[in-house]
Design a protein around this motif. Structure first.
Motif, mmCIF file in Angstrom:
data_model
loop_
_atom_site.group_PDB
_atom_site.id
_atom_site.type_symbol
_atom_site.label_atom_id
_atom_site.label_comp_id
_atom_site.label_asym_id
_atom_site.label_seq_id
_atom_site.Cartn_x
_atom_site.Cartn_y
_atom_site.Cartn_z
ATOM 1 N N MET A 1 -79.325 -33.463 8.469
ATOM 2 C CA MET A 1 -79.710 -32.743 7.273
ATOM 3 C C MET A 1 -78.545 -32.679 6.286
ATOM 4 N N LYS A 2 -77.334 -32.486 6.837
ATOM 5 C CA LYS A 2 -76.156 -32.404 5.972
ATOM 6 C C LYS A 2 -75.872 -33.734 5.297
ATOM 7 N N SER A 3 -76.163 -34.829 5.987
ATOM 8 C CA SER A 3 -75.925 -36.148 5.394
ATOM 9 C C SER A 3 -76.883 -36.394 4.218
ATOM 10 N N VAL A 4 -78.093 -35.893 4.343
ATOM 11 C CA VAL A 4 -79.069 -36.051 3.257
ATOM 12 C C VAL A 4 -78.620 -35.236 2.052
ATOM 13 N N LEU A 5 -78.150 -34.024 2.289
ATOM 14 C CA LEU A 5 -77.659 -33.181 1.196
ATOM 15 C C LEU A 5 -76.454 -33.811 0.512
ATOM 16 N N LYS A 6 -75.577 -34.426 1.292
ATOM 17 C CA LYS A 6 -74.408 -35.099 0.709
ATOM 18 C C LYS A 6 -74.840 -36.278 -0.172
ATOM 19 N N LYS A 7 -75.850 -37.023 0.289
ATOM 20 C CA LYS A 7 -76.339 -38.156 -0.496
ATOM 21 C C LYS A 7 -76.967 -37.676 -1.813
ATOM 22 N N ILE A 8 -77.697 -36.565 -1.760
ATOM 23 C CA ILE A 8 -78.329 -36.029 -2.965
ATOM 24 C C ILE A 8 -77.253 -35.583 -3.959
ATOM 25 N N LYS A 9 -76.219 -34.916 -3.461
ATOM 26 C CA LYS A 9 -75.133 -34.467 -4.340
ATOM 27 C C LYS A 9 -74.421 -35.663 -4.966
ATOM 28 N N ARG A 10 -74.170 -36.691 -4.179
ATOM 29 C CA ARG A 10 -73.525 -37.901 -4.723
ATOM 30 C C ARG A 10 -74.388 -38.559 -5.800
ATOM 31 N N TYR A 11 -75.676 -38.559 -5.551
ATOM 32 C CA TYR A 11 -76.582 -39.188 -6.518
ATOM 33 C C TYR A 11 -76.628 -38.378 -7.816
ATOM 34 N N ILE A 12 -76.607 -37.054 -7.708
ATOM 35 C CA ILE A 12 -76.608 -36.196 -8.902
ATOM 36 C C ILE A 12 -75.335 -36.435 -9.705
ATOM 37 N N ILE A 13 -74.226 -36.541 -9.040
ATOM 38 C CA ILE A 13 -72.954 -36.814 -9.726
ATOM 39 C C ILE A 13 -73.011 -38.199 -10.376
ATOM 40 N N LYS A 14 -73.546 -39.161 -9.665
ATOM 41 C CA LYS A 14 -73.655 -40.531 -10.191
ATOM 42 C C LYS A 14 -74.545 -40.578 -11.427
ATOM 43 N N THR A 15 -75.671 -39.839 -11.420
ATOM 44 C CA THR A 15 -76.566 -39.836 -12.577
ATOM 45 C C THR A 15 -75.953 -39.121 -13.776
ATOM 46 N N SER A 16 -75.123 -38.131 -13.541
ATOM 47 C CA SER A 16 -74.467 -37.439 -14.661
ATOM 48 C C SER A 16 -73.397 -38.325 -15.299
ATOM 49 N N ILE A 17 -72.817 -39.252 -14.538
ATOM 50 C CA ILE A 17 -71.775 -40.141 -15.062
ATOM 51 C C ILE A 17 -72.393 -41.395 -15.694
ATOM 52 N N ASP A 18 -73.307 -42.028 -14.983
ATOM 53 C CA ASP A 18 -73.882 -43.304 -15.409
ATOM 54 C C ASP A 18 -75.232 -43.065 -16.099
ATOM 55 N N SER A 19 -75.315 -43.407 -17.390
ATOM 56 C CA SER A 19 -76.551 -43.163 -18.144
ATOM 57 C C SER A 19 -77.691 -44.101 -17.708
ATOM 58 N N SER A 20 -77.387 -45.316 -17.307
ATOM 59 C CA SER A 20 -78.445 -46.228 -16.850
ATOM 60 C C SER A 20 -79.069 -45.720 -15.547
ATOM 61 N N GLU A 21 -78.279 -45.145 -14.691
ATOM 62 C CA GLU A 21 -78.808 -44.576 -13.446
ATOM 63 C C GLU A 21 -79.657 -43.339 -13.744
#
Length: 189
Positions: A1-21
């Motif tokens: 469960m913690k690994s899924v939460l970490k992936k979601i947080k990474r993806y949120i950070i990635k989407t805030s940085i990369d506009s195409s994502e």
């Protein structure tokens, strides 16, 4: 469960940085919402979700029939094969057959056999009898009328309809609602 939460947080950070994502993520969410909305609509309206397109219409099915057309001599009837699309209702089928007879032969010029314009007012059925109410147009004085053409015209209607529609055994032709009146000849033969 913690690994899924970490992936979601990474993806949120990635989407805030990369506009195409970020655009890709929005497109996925919007597509999902549209699909979800479509499935809800199908559920509420009790429809199959896989029936997206309308049904494919049937290919026009033509049937080979025989039409009996009055000949220009006022005595004989010409038998001609025709390929037609048959209407679903019996009244439309009778109307189509009469129009084919009025139009005459496809092979010969038989227009003199029906010297007036005819209008089919009403067609109805009484058991095995077809009742046809016809109104002829005003007859021109210069038109040559072949003796016996009216009786041959009526016989060709009777023969064509009874042969192509087996449930009809008798034909009654009315002229403006009155039986036994002449359509174009003075004396019916």
């Amino acid at each position: 469960m913690k690994s899924v939460l970490k992936k979601i947080k990474r993806y949120i950070i990635k989407t805030s940085i990369d506009s195409s994502e970020k655009n890709r993520f929005l497109m996925i969410i919007i597509s999902f919402l549209i699909l979800f909305d479509y499935f809800l609509f199908c559920f509420i309206s009790n429809r199959n979700p896989l029936m997206i397109l309308p049904s494919i219409p049937l290919i026009e099915h033509k049937k080979e029939i025989f039409v009996y057309v009055p000949d220009t001599d006022g005595v004989n009837i010409i038998k001609e094969p025709r390929s037609i699309s048959i209407p679903e209702n019996k009244e439309g089928y009778v109307r189509l057959l009469i129009e084919k007879i009025i139009n005459g032969s496809n092979i010969e010029n038989t227009s003199i056999a029906v010297p007036v314009e005819l209008f089919i007012r009403k067609i109805w059925f009484n058991d095995d009898t077809c009742i046809i109410d016809i109104t002829p147009s005003i007859q021109d004085k210069d038109i040559k009328i072949v003796n016996g053409s009216e009786s041959i015209f009526i016989k060709s209607i009777e023969k064509t309809i009874t042969e192509n529609i087996p449930s009809i055994k008798k034909i009654a032709i009315l002229e403006r609602g009155i039986p036994g009146r002449n359509l174009w000849e003075k004396n019916r033969i």
